[in-house]
Design a protein around this motif. Structure first.
Motif, PDB file in Angstrom:
ATOM      1  N   HIS A  52       0.846  -1.192   0.000  1.00 42.27           N
ATOM      2  CA  HIS A  52       0.000   0.000   0.000  1.00 42.27           C
ATOM      3  C   HIS A  52       0.878   1.237   0.000  1.00 42.27           C
ATOM      4  O   HIS A  52       2.029   1.211   0.443  1.00 42.27           O
ATOM      5  CB  HIS A  52      -0.934  -0.006   1.217  1.00 42.27           C
ATOM      6  N   PRO A  54       2.022   5.083   1.198  1.00 40.37           N
ATOM      7  CA  PRO A  54       2.134   5.654   2.535  1.00 40.37           C
ATOM      8  C   PRO A  54       1.083   6.725   2.860  1.00 40.37           C
ATOM      9  O   PRO A  54       1.128   7.306   3.937  1.00 40.37           O
ATOM     10  CB  PRO A  54       3.540   6.276   2.543  1.00 40.37           C
ATOM     11  N   LYS A  55       0.150   6.975   1.949  1.00 40.90           N
ATOM     12  CA  LYS A  55      -0.856   7.996   2.250  1.00 40.90           C
ATOM     13  C   LYS A  55      -1.982   7.378   3.081  1.00 40.90           C
ATOM     14  O   LYS A  55      -2.356   6.217   2.891  1.00 40.90           O
ATOM     15  CB  LYS A  55      -1.415   8.585   0.955  1.00 40.90           C
ATOM     16  N   LEU A  56      -2.550   8.182   3.961  1.00 37.59           N
ATOM     17  CA  LEU A  56      -3.485   7.656   4.942  1.00 37.59           C
ATOM     18  C   LEU A  56      -4.675   6.949   4.292  1.00 37.59           C
ATOM     19  O   LEU A  56      -5.099   5.893   4.766  1.00 37.59           O
ATOM     20  CB  LEU A  56      -3.966   8.784   5.865  1.00 37.59           C
ATOM     21  N   ILE A  59      -3.563   3.586   3.418  1.00 36.05           N
ATOM     22  CA  ILE A  59      -3.320   2.822   4.649  1.00 36.05           C
ATOM     23  C   ILE A  59      -4.644   2.320   5.215  1.00 36.05           C
ATOM     24  O   ILE A  59      -4.783   1.139   5.567  1.00 36.05           O
ATOM     25  CB  ILE A  59      -2.596   3.699   5.698  1.00 36.05           C
ATOM     26  N   THR A  73       2.240  -7.296   5.144  1.00 38.12           N
ATOM     27  CA  THR A  73       1.917  -6.016   4.502  1.00 38.12           C
ATOM     28  C   THR A  73       3.218  -5.246   4.334  1.00 38.12           C
ATOM     29  O   THR A  73       4.171  -5.439   5.090  1.00 38.12           O
ATOM     30  CB  THR A  73       0.943  -5.174   5.338  1.00 38.12           C
ATOM     31  N   GLU A  74       3.240  -4.387   3.307  1.00 37.17           N
ATOM     32  CA  GLU A  74       4.429  -3.565   3.054  1.00 37.17           C
ATOM     33  C   GLU A  74       4.003  -2.212   2.554  1.00 37.17           C
ATOM     34  O   GLU A  74       3.162  -2.122   1.646  1.00 37.17           O
ATOM     35  CB  GLU A  74       5.280  -4.168   1.920  1.00 37.17           C
ATOM     36  N   VAL A  75       4.646  -1.179   3.083  1.00 39.64           N
ATOM     37  CA  VAL A  75       4.375   0.153   2.557  1.00 39.64           C
ATOM     38  C   VAL A  75       5.311   0.380   1.375  1.00 39.64           C
ATOM     39  O   VAL A  75       6.490  -0.024   1.411  1.00 39.64           O
ATOM     40  CB  VAL A  75       4.549   1.221   3.662  1.00 39.64           C
ATOM     41  N   ALA A  76       4.817   0.993   0.321  1.00 41.60           N
ATOM     42  CA  ALA A  76       5.598   1.139  -0.914  1.00 41.60           C
ATOM     43  C   ALA A  76       5.387   2.517  -1.507  1.00 41.60           C
ATOM     44  O   ALA A  76       4.292   2.835  -1.996  1.00 41.60           O
ATOM     45  CB  ALA A  76       5.191   0.066  -1.927  1.00 41.60           C
ATOM     46  N   SER A  77       6.449   3.327  -1.493  1.00 40.12           N
ATOM     47  CA  SER A  77       6.319   4.648  -2.091  1.00 40.12           C
ATOM     48  C   SER A  77       6.264   4.552  -3.615  1.00 40.12           C
ATOM     49  O   SER A  77       5.899   5.520  -4.282  1.00 40.12           O
ATOM     50  CB  SER A  77       7.455   5.560  -1.632  1.00 40.12           C
ATOM     51  N   GLY A  78       6.581   3.377  -4.167  1.00 42.65           N
ATOM     52  CA  GLY A  78       6.428   3.166  -5.602  1.00 42.65           C
ATOM     53  C   GLY A  78       4.993   3.240  -6.063  1.00 42.65           C
ATOM     54  O   GLY A  78       4.725   3.306  -7.263  1.00 42.65           O
ATOM     55  N   ARG A  81       3.852   7.065  -7.495  1.00 39.28           N
ATOM     56  CA  ARG A  81       4.499   7.618  -8.681  1.00 39.28           C
ATOM     57  C   ARG A  81       4.266   6.616  -9.811  1.00 39.28           C
ATOM     58  O   ARG A  81       3.702   5.545  -9.587  1.00 39.28           O
ATOM     59  CB  ARG A  81       5.996   7.824  -8.457  1.00 39.28           C
ATOM     60  N   ARG A  90       9.038  -5.987  -6.062  1.00 43.21           N
ATOM     61  CA  ARG A  90       8.538  -6.233  -4.701  1.00 43.21           C
ATOM     62  C   ARG A  90       7.323  -7.159  -4.682  1.00 43.21           C
ATOM     63  O   ARG A  90       6.874  -7.567  -3.625  1.00 43.21           O
ATOM     64  CB  ARG A  90       8.218  -4.905  -4.032  1.00 43.21           C
TER      65      ARG A  90
END
Lengths: 156, 246
Positions: A52, A54-56, A59, A73-78, A81, A90
């Protein structure tokens, strides 16, 4: 691999004086997405990896998918963008869910199905809606099994 | 940490951010240590808010720092054989490259961004979660009573006690009673960590006698820790009852 590309549920509107990353789901958006999750459950859909942004709002949407998850679960800044090979690297599960935002998710689906980022207009996801793909997570390596608006899944 | 009926991640998130920079540089053991301390406290904060997401990310972050932390603690000891100590120091130096690469991964920044976007946890919800953590401590503790030599059962209790201590701190309640317990368990864990690294030491012939001695010391420590738990359990039980009735 099966890939479930899920747009976050309805969030409070953007405001200039409020950080975009902290926009929460509206109570109605949250309730309606919980019904989407129940619909996915009735369809027997399960995930073994959940990524997911990182924006709320992503989340909070991802949190509601956790009952369908048997894995990390993993946070992904990909996911905030345009998709790139680092993001695809990933995806390591067999049934992977990603929760993110437009227009990046449209472009992700376009890239994986057609091999081109720029045909995302063919795969527009509504809020809480999802694209179900199958195949190898590489450009042009996946087949679109279904494009499901949230309203359809809620009715299952 | 409570502000107007809510508990923001604030201070511990900034702590994590600051010590990540120090851990990347690798100049001070406090960097890696405090990254792990902050990430554990933030994990408990997420538990208090009943969040599942982001906890695997924090676990990943701790695991990237785990070996470096072990080696920092061991390298600071002055009672180890010189050759073994030198080997530990060398291992720590060689860990730093991989550690820096891991901490430079964009997942770390994404974790910070996500935590910064999260709303604060309500005190009411947090207190309900602390009650559950207390129950888990007593449950783990009951397993230890019947398995004094079971290292894994002791580790589960140690982790539960740590979560309880952090949970109490988040809701602004005193946790002094748990610190003594944590120290006893921490001491046992330090010896278990030393044993794990001795078992990786290439010069096993040199380490044989010393390893045997440490095995005996570990057995004695386990029994002592179980005794400490038995002595402290009534106090923890009384705390749980007091919370249940509040």
């Amino acid at each position: 691999m099966e890939l479930f590309v899920i747009r976050h549920a309805t969030a409070v509107p953007a405001r200039e004086d409020y950080p975009d990353a902290e926009r929460a789901l509206t109570p109605r958006g949250a309730r309606r997405f919980e019904r989407v999750v129940r619909g996915l459950d009735r369809l027997g859909i399960r995930f073994d990896q959940l990524l997911h942004s990182p924006k709320l709002r992503a989340i909070e949407t991802a949190e509601r998918l956790v009952p369908l998850l048997d894995g990390p679960t993993e946070v992904a800044s990909g996911l905030v963008r345009d998709p790139d090979p680092e993001l695809l690297a990933r995806f390591v599960g067999e049934r992977v869910a990603v929760v993110g935002h437009e227009p990046y998710l449209d472009r992700l689906v376009s890239w994986l199905v057609l091999g081109k980022l720029e045909r995302g207009d063919r795969f527009v996801l509504g809020k809480g809606g999802l694209a179900w793909l199958e195949g190898e997570p590489k450009p042009g390596g996946m087949t679109l099994l279904a494009l499901l608006p949230a309203a359809v899944v809620r009715k299952r | 940490m409570c502000e107007g009926g809510v508990i923001p991640a604030g201070r511990w998130l900034e702590h994590l951010r600051a010590y990540l920079a120090i851990a990347r540089r690798g100049e001070e053991p406090s960097g890696v240590h405090q990254v792990r301390v902050a990430s554990r406290r933030l994990d408990v904060w997420l538990r208090l808010g009943d969040w599942h997401v982001l906890r695997d990310d924090l676990r990943w972050l701790r695991s990237t720092c785990a070996s470096a932390r072990d080696l920092d603690v061991l390298a600071a000891r002055r009672d180890l054989p010189a050759d073994f100590h030198d080997w530990l120091v060398q291992r720590r130096r060689s860990e730093q490259g991989g550690l820096r690469e891991a901490l430079d991964h964009e997942r770390v920044e994404a974790i910070l961004d996500a935590l910064a976007a999260m709303p604060p946890v309500s005190v009411a919800r947090a207190r309900a979660a602390v009650k559950k953590i207390m129950a888990a401590v007593l449950d783990r503790g009951s397993q230890v009573d019947h398995a004094s030599a079971d290292t894994e059962a002791l580790h589960r209790l140690r982790r539960a006690l740590r979560r309880l201590r952090f949970g109490l701190e988040w809701v602004g309640e005193p946790a002094d009673a748990l610190i003594k317990l944590q120290d006893a368990f921490g001491d046992l864990n330090d010896r278990a960590v030393l044993m794990r690294w001795i078992e990786q030491y290439p010069e096993q012939d040199d380490a044989a006698a010393w390893r045997a001695e440490l095995h005996e010391e570990l057995d004695r420590k386990r029994i002592a820790v179980v005794q400490t738990w038995r002595e402290s359990e009534p106090e923890v039980d009384a705390m749980a009852r007091s919370w249940s009735s509040s």
